[in-house]
Design an enzyme around this catalytic site. Structure first.
Site, PDB file in Angstrom:
ATOM      1  N   SER A   3       0.840  -1.195   0.000  1.00  0.00           N
ATOM      2  CA  SER A   3       0.000   0.000   0.000  1.00  0.00           C
ATOM      3  C   SER A   3       0.883   1.256   0.000  1.00  0.00           C
ATOM      4  CB  SER A   3      -0.972  -0.066   1.181  1.00  0.00           C
ATOM      5  OG  SER A   3      -2.005   0.875   1.051  1.00  0.00           O
ATOM      6  N   ASP A  14      -9.431  -5.738  -4.585  1.00  0.00           N
ATOM      7  CA  ASP A  14      -8.617  -4.698  -3.947  1.00  0.00           C
ATOM      8  C   ASP A  14      -9.129  -3.304  -4.296  1.00  0.00           C
ATOM      9  OD1 ASP A  14      -6.563  -3.398  -2.633  1.00  0.00           O
ATOM     10  OD2 ASP A  14      -4.993  -4.034  -4.013  1.00  0.00           O
ATOM     11  N   HIS A  46      -7.402  -5.880  -0.433  1.00  0.00           N
ATOM     12  CA  HIS A  46      -6.203  -5.106  -0.141  1.00  0.00           C
ATOM     13  C   HIS A  46      -5.243  -5.861   0.779  1.00  0.00           C
ATOM     14  CE1 HIS A  46      -4.032  -1.397  -0.476  1.00  0.00           C
ATOM     15  NE2 HIS A  46      -4.029  -1.152   0.824  1.00  0.00           N
TER      16      HIS A  46
END
Length: 333
Positions: free
Chosen positions: A146, A285, A312
């Site tokens: 991320s 995601d 995610h």
């Protein structure tokens, strides 16, 4: 689940003794080579404190396992610590891979100065290099998840000579592609929730209980982690998050970036990353899996895998597929 910043404090107990004579007081000076942050010769479960910002602050790191392949993990957020990455230690050390956790400055076990000038991408990039030097790593693999993927891309563009490999997990190469994807995910919400979300966004009322409810109860269980209940390390990391950092760099909304990352775009620079790279995406995601595939085509030595059941946090909700692809890549670099 709340979004409050978790602040921890440490108590320091000092003991003083009066020397018998001046000569005795000078008998055992601190050796110049001694590490002031880490006690020499003491086993501390792989934990090492690393000086950053020119030695003004320190950050927490932890080594687990040993092996020729060494992986430094960059957590997401910004402002959410290493804890949600603890799935890694169930797989990497057993595969003979040496892994390092690290809490970025301002987060969890690291120093938490009240200084908003520190919460910028350029400053965090230099922190990663300070940590690399402090740990004595070279020709290592950087795995960024991320926001950590943003840091990973930036590190590879500036300090590529130190890398043996790069993993960009669940992060696209620009904020505009991120926003396009997240706004398309509004369709996952019930019509009433979509309407209420637009009202809250128009009023900039991101602290509303309704906003938290829509995000945490309706949207995040579909795009952040699809397990029910969420793994304890993930819940714990949110309890310990520093949302002051998140708000300054990302903003208060998942659907709108108002922080200092809002203009970040690195699509055009990806061909400069020549080190062996793996991009990992997931079907559900908040990062478009097609973007993850495209990123791999733009780097000369990269490939992509998409976790079919994941979101995610696909190292949790599509764990078997994630690690069956990650570990062979790490062993191949």
């Amino acid at each position: 689940m709340d979004r409050r910043q978790f602040l921890s404090a440490a108590a320091v107990l000092a003991a003083a003794s009066t020397p018998m004579t001046p000569s005795l007081a000078q008998a055992a000076p601190t050796p110049p080579s001694a590490d002031p942050l880490n006690p020499p010769g003491i086993r501390v479960a792989g934990i090492r404190m690393i000086p950053v910002v020119g030695g003004k602050y320190k950050v927490w790191t932890k080594k687990i396992g040993s092996g020729a392949t060494k992986v430094l993990l960059l957590h997401g957020g910004p402002g959410i610590g290493h804890e949600y990455l603890e799935a890694m230690e169930s797989f990497l050390p057993q595969a003979g891979i040496e892994m390092y956790y690290y809490d970025q400055l301002g987060v969890n076990n690291s120093d938490q100065p009240d200084d908003p000038s520190l919460w910028t991408l350029p400053r965090y990039l230099e922190e990663v290099e300070e940590v690399r030097r402090g740990l004595g790593l070279d020709q290592f693999v950087l795995l960024g998840h991320s926001w950590g993927g943003i840091l990973g891309i930036e590190y590879a563009l500036k300090y590529q000579q130190h890398l043996k490999g790069l993993v960009i997990s669940n992060m696209t190469a620009g904020i505009q592609s991120y926003l396009k994807r997240t706004n398309s995910l509004r369709a996952l919400l019930k019509p009433d929730s979509q309407k209420r979300l637009k009202e809250l966004e128009a009023a900039k009322d991101y602290d509303s209980p309704d906003y938290d409810r829509i995000m945490m109860e309706e949207l995040y269980p579909q795009i952040i982690c699809r397990l029910d209940p969420w793994p304890e390390p993930l819940s714990r990391s949110l309890r310990h998050a520093n949302f002051a950092i998140y708000n300054q760099m990302q903003g208060k909304s998942e659907m709108e970036v108002t922080g200092n990352l809002k203009d970040w775009e690195r699509w055009d620079a990806l061909p400069q990353i020549k080190v062996k790279t793996l991009t990992i995406g997931a079907t559900h995601d908040e990062m478009d899996p097609e973007d993850m595939k495209r990123m791999a085509t733009l780097m000369p030595n990269a490939r992509s895998v998409i976790c079919p059941k994941g979101s995610h946090m696909c190292f949790w909700d599509d764990q078997d597929f994630y690690f069956k692809n990650l570990i062979p890549f790490l062993k191949s670099v």
